[in-house]
Design a protein around this motif. Structure first.
Motif, mmCIF file in Angstrom:
data_model
loop_
_atom_site.group_PDB
_atom_site.id
_atom_site.type_symbol
_atom_site.label_atom_id
_atom_site.label_comp_id
_atom_site.label_asym_id
_atom_site.label_seq_id
_atom_site.Cartn_x
_atom_site.Cartn_y
_atom_site.Cartn_z
ATOM 1 N N GLU A 134 0.846 -1.191 0.000
ATOM 2 C CA GLU A 134 0.000 0.000 0.000
ATOM 3 C C GLU A 134 0.879 1.237 0.000
ATOM 4 O O GLU A 134 1.848 1.337 0.767
ATOM 5 C CB GLU A 134 -0.908 0.010 1.231
ATOM 6 C CG GLU A 134 -1.880 1.185 1.243
ATOM 7 C CD GLU A 134 -2.832 1.158 2.420
ATOM 8 O OE1 GLU A 134 -2.963 2.208 3.079
ATOM 9 O OE2 GLU A 134 -3.427 0.095 2.695
ATOM 10 N N LEU A 135 0.539 2.168 -0.862
ATOM 11 C CA LEU A 135 1.322 3.392 -0.984
ATOM 12 C C LEU A 135 0.366 4.569 -1.164
ATOM 13 O O LEU A 135 -0.445 4.576 -2.102
ATOM 14 C CB LEU A 135 2.270 3.287 -2.183
ATOM 15 C CG LEU A 135 3.351 4.343 -2.320
ATOM 16 C CD1 LEU A 135 4.310 4.284 -1.138
ATOM 17 C CD2 LEU A 135 4.115 4.142 -3.622
ATOM 18 N N ASP A 136 0.420 5.508 -0.236
ATOM 19 C CA ASP A 136 -0.458 6.680 -0.284
ATOM 20 C C ASP A 136 -1.928 6.300 -0.385
ATOM 21 O O ASP A 136 -2.713 6.927 -1.110
ATOM 22 C CB ASP A 136 -0.078 7.591 -1.467
ATOM 23 C CG ASP A 136 1.353 8.098 -1.363
ATOM 24 O OD1 ASP A 136 1.834 8.278 -0.222
ATOM 25 O OD2 ASP A 136 1.992 8.302 -2.408
ATOM 26 N N GLY A 137 -2.286 5.229 0.320
ATOM 27 C CA GLY A 137 -3.680 4.819 0.366
ATOM 28 C C GLY A 137 -4.138 3.988 -0.810
ATOM 29 O O GLY A 137 -5.339 3.688 -0.935
ATOM 30 N N GLU A 184 0.478 -1.176 -7.435
ATOM 31 C CA GLU A 184 0.432 -1.502 -8.852
ATOM 32 C C GLU A 184 -0.710 -0.796 -9.587
ATOM 33 O O GLU A 184 -0.669 -0.670 -10.808
ATOM 34 C CB GLU A 184 0.374 -3.016 -9.071
ATOM 35 C CG GLU A 184 -0.912 -3.688 -8.669
ATOM 36 C CD GLU A 184 -0.893 -5.183 -8.988
ATOM 37 O OE1 GLU A 184 0.180 -5.701 -9.338
ATOM 38 O OE2 GLU A 184 -1.961 -5.820 -8.909
ATOM 39 N N THR A 185 -1.729 -0.337 -8.858
ATOM 40 C CA THR A 185 -2.811 0.401 -9.518
ATOM 41 C C THR A 185 -2.382 1.814 -9.900
ATOM 42 O O THR A 185 -3.069 2.480 -10.679
ATOM 43 C CB THR A 185 -4.061 0.479 -8.620
ATOM 44 O OG1 THR A 185 -3.770 1.292 -7.463
ATOM 45 C CG2 THR A 185 -4.516 -0.889 -8.179
ATOM 46 N N GLN A 186 -1.254 2.264 -9.371
ATOM 47 C CA GLN A 186 -0.787 3.621 -9.621
ATOM 48 C C GLN A 186 0.519 3.695 -10.404
ATOM 49 O O GLN A 186 0.812 4.724 -11.011
ATOM 50 C CB GLN A 186 -0.589 4.344 -8.270
ATOM 51 C CG GLN A 186 -1.812 4.371 -7.389
ATOM 52 C CD GLN A 186 -2.986 5.080 -8.029
ATOM 53 O OE1 GLN A 186 -2.857 6.239 -8.433
ATOM 54 N NE2 GLN A 186 -4.121 4.414 -8.148
ATOM 55 N N ALA A 187 1.311 2.627 -10.390
ATOM 56 C CA ALA A 187 2.659 2.720 -10.965
ATOM 57 C C ALA A 187 3.003 1.620 -11.962
ATOM 58 O O ALA A 187 4.159 1.530 -12.393
ATOM 59 C CB ALA A 187 3.696 2.729 -9.839
#
Length: 261
Positions: A171-174, A178-181
């Motif tokens: 989890e990264l920043d909520g 993988e959904t963001q990067a």
């Protein structure tokens, strides 16, 4: 006809099952290279166990017709897009949910009538890169990060694989990272390389802090464009593109099978 090669543990069939394509080849493990061309078929949709097993069998039939193919008593390796625990699939992020709790080793072994050893696809790529590619002869921790539909990862320490390191699900920043990067996230969100690099920087800096690797190896199709984003990253850890490219999963699967794991 060419003379059939004698079976050898150094020549093994590897198969790489992906979300869109399934590929296979005969691997010379002394060199980490394919003998002859690879075989590719589209991964069926829906990618149910029986339909994927049929596709894997088609690939094996094609490879078995070649004189270089090892005999049926040599194990086959298969890279698979799921957490693999003792041959059983424990997740299904980018494949049909019916795979969860399926004994993939047993299914493929029965269908091919050859012993099959299954490994997570990112783990297979990481093994190949650590033995033959960008991670060769690197002491300490090498982290292979594959950027594609999601983010796959392989954790290699002094040449040994610690399996199923699902670092794309941190989890990264909520958000799940993988959904963001991932490469697909870049396309879905319409990000340019500068903005995408900022997201990748945030993710890799977090992973770097947690594990202090000696080397990051970046794979996946987007690694062909690594010059667009790697120079923008500011990390303590050296980061390089993968060398084996589309053959890494095949080679790593074969390598795992040769160990009998």
């Amino acid at each position: 006809m060419p003379k059939k090669l004698k079976p050898s543990p150094s020549v093994v069939v590897g198969i790489d099952i992906g979300g869109t394509g399934t590929k296979g080849g005969i691997v010379d493990l002394t060199k980490g290279k394919l003998i002859g061309d690879r075989v590719r078929f589209d991964t069926p949709a829906p990618a149910t166990p029986e339909r994927v097993a049929q596709t894997v069998a088609k690939i094996m039939d094609e490879l078995a017709s070649r004189p270089e193919c090892p005999s049926p008593d040599v194990p086959v390796g298969a890279a698979f897009p799921a957490i693999i625990q003792r041959g059983i699939a424990r997740s299904a992020s980018n494949i049909d949910k019916s795979w969860i709790d399926t004994d993939v080793d047993a299914l493929f072994t029965k269908r091919l009538e050859r012993s099959v050893h299954v490994i997570n696809d990112a783990d297979a790529a990481g093994l190949a890169e650590s033995r033959y590619g960008a991670g060769k002869d690197v002491d300490g921790t090498v982290l292979m990060i594959t950027l594609g539909t999601g983010i796959g990862s392989a954790f290699i320490h002094n040449g040994l694989l610690i399996p199923n390191a699902e670092l794309g699900h941190l989890e990264l920043d909520g958000h799940v990272a993988e959904t963001q990067a991932s490469a697909v996230a870049r396309e879905r969100l319409g990000l340019g390389w500068e903005e995408y690099s900022k997201r990748l920087q945030r993710y890799l800096s977090h992973v770097e802090f947690l594990f202090s690797p000696e080397l990051f190896v970046v794979g996946g199709g987007i690694s062909k464009r690594s010059d667009e984003f790697l120079p923008r990253l500011k990390l303590r850890t050296r980061i390089v593109p993968a060398r084996l490219k589309n053959h890494a999963g095949i080679v790593g699967a074969a390598l795992q099978a040769s160990h009998g794991d």
